[in-house]
Design a protein around this motif. Structure first.
Motif, PDB file in Angstrom:
ATOM      1  N   PHE A   3      -4.011   2.779   3.889  1.00  0.00           N
ATOM      2  CA  PHE A   3      -3.715   2.709   2.460  1.00  0.00           C
ATOM      3  C   PHE A   3      -2.264   3.116   2.212  1.00  0.00           C
ATOM      4  N   ARG A   4      -1.826   4.196   2.866  1.00  0.00           N
ATOM      5  CA  ARG A   4      -0.461   4.694   2.691  1.00  0.00           C
ATOM      6  C   ARG A   4       0.540   3.623   3.114  1.00  0.00           C
ATOM      7  N   GLN A  47       2.688  14.556   0.790  1.00  0.00           N
ATOM      8  CA  GLN A  47       1.613  14.090   1.663  1.00  0.00           C
ATOM      9  C   GLN A  47       1.474  14.954   2.912  1.00  0.00           C
ATOM     10  N   GLU A  50      -0.977  17.348   1.195  1.00  0.00           N
ATOM     11  CA  GLU A  50      -2.222  16.692   0.773  1.00  0.00           C
ATOM     12  C   GLU A  50      -2.257  15.290   1.366  1.00  0.00           C
ATOM     13  N   PRO A  51      -3.094  15.069   2.383  1.00  0.00           N
ATOM     14  CA  PRO A  51      -3.102  13.767   3.045  1.00  0.00           C
ATOM     15  C   PRO A  51      -3.735  12.626   2.231  1.00  0.00           C
ATOM     16  N   ASN A  52      -4.477  12.953   1.181  1.00  0.00           N
ATOM     17  CA  ASN A  52      -5.113  11.913   0.375  1.00  0.00           C
ATOM     18  C   ASN A  52      -4.061  11.259  -0.533  1.00  0.00           C
ATOM     19  N   PRO A  53      -3.722   9.984  -0.306  1.00  0.00           N
ATOM     20  CA  PRO A  53      -2.674   9.327  -1.088  1.00  0.00           C
ATOM     21  C   PRO A  53      -2.989   9.269  -2.584  1.00  0.00           C
ATOM     22  N   ASN A  54      -4.256   9.104  -2.932  1.00  0.00           N
ATOM     23  CA  ASN A  54      -4.611   9.063  -4.351  1.00  0.00           C
ATOM     24  C   ASN A  54      -4.349  10.405  -5.023  1.00  0.00           C
ATOM     25  N   ALA A  55      -4.666  11.484  -4.322  1.00  0.00           N
ATOM     26  CA  ALA A  55      -4.414  12.820  -4.863  1.00  0.00           C
ATOM     27  C   ALA A  55      -2.916  13.070  -5.001  1.00  0.00           C
ATOM     28  N   VAL A  56      -2.134  12.594  -4.047  1.00  0.00           N
ATOM     29  CA  VAL A  56      -0.680  12.775  -4.107  1.00  0.00           C
ATOM     30  C   VAL A  56      -0.111  12.034  -5.312  1.00  0.00           C
ATOM     31  N   TRP A  59      -1.091  13.882  -8.464  1.00  0.00           N
ATOM     32  CA  TRP A  59      -0.266  15.082  -8.601  1.00  0.00           C
ATOM     33  C   TRP A  59       1.135  14.702  -9.081  1.00  0.00           C
TER      34      TRP A  59
END
Length: 100
Positions: A3-4, A47, A50-56, A59
């Motif tokens: 995804f990233r 990242q 936080e490795p989750n791209p959606n969370a990044v 944020w």
């Protein structure tokens, strides 16, 4: 991870198109390249925490950083303060979160 990579590729292709259009209409391509580099620098650093791209992305766009004038990372980057955001994130990585 996939995804990233897709997100970065999509961003890079959009930037290339935008950059070409701006370069053609006024020579502002260098400014766009700097702005994109700053955004990507902040997102990459975030990242690492936080490795989750959606969370990044959430944020980056929505979470106000108390230590940085209660602005979001996105607002700070738009004001030319990407270095402040990266410094803030590095402090978090080292276990220190302090007000400036």
């Amino acid at each position: 991870m996939a995804f990233r990579i897709q997100l970065l590729r999509k961003t890079a292709s959009s930037v290339t198109t935008s950059n070409q259009a701006l370069h053609f209409h006024g020579g502002q391509g260098a400014a766009i390249n700097i702005a994109v580099a700053e955004v990507l620098s902040v997102l990459r650093t975030a990242q690492e925490i936080e490795p989750n791209p959606n969370a990044v992305i959430f944020w980056y766009q929505h979470v106000k950083i108390r230590e940085l004038d209660s602005m979001t990372a996105e607002q700070l980057v738009l004001e030319g303060r990407a270095t402040d955001v990266v410094r803030f994130l590095r402090a978090i990585q080292s276990g220190v979160r302090h007000e400036q």
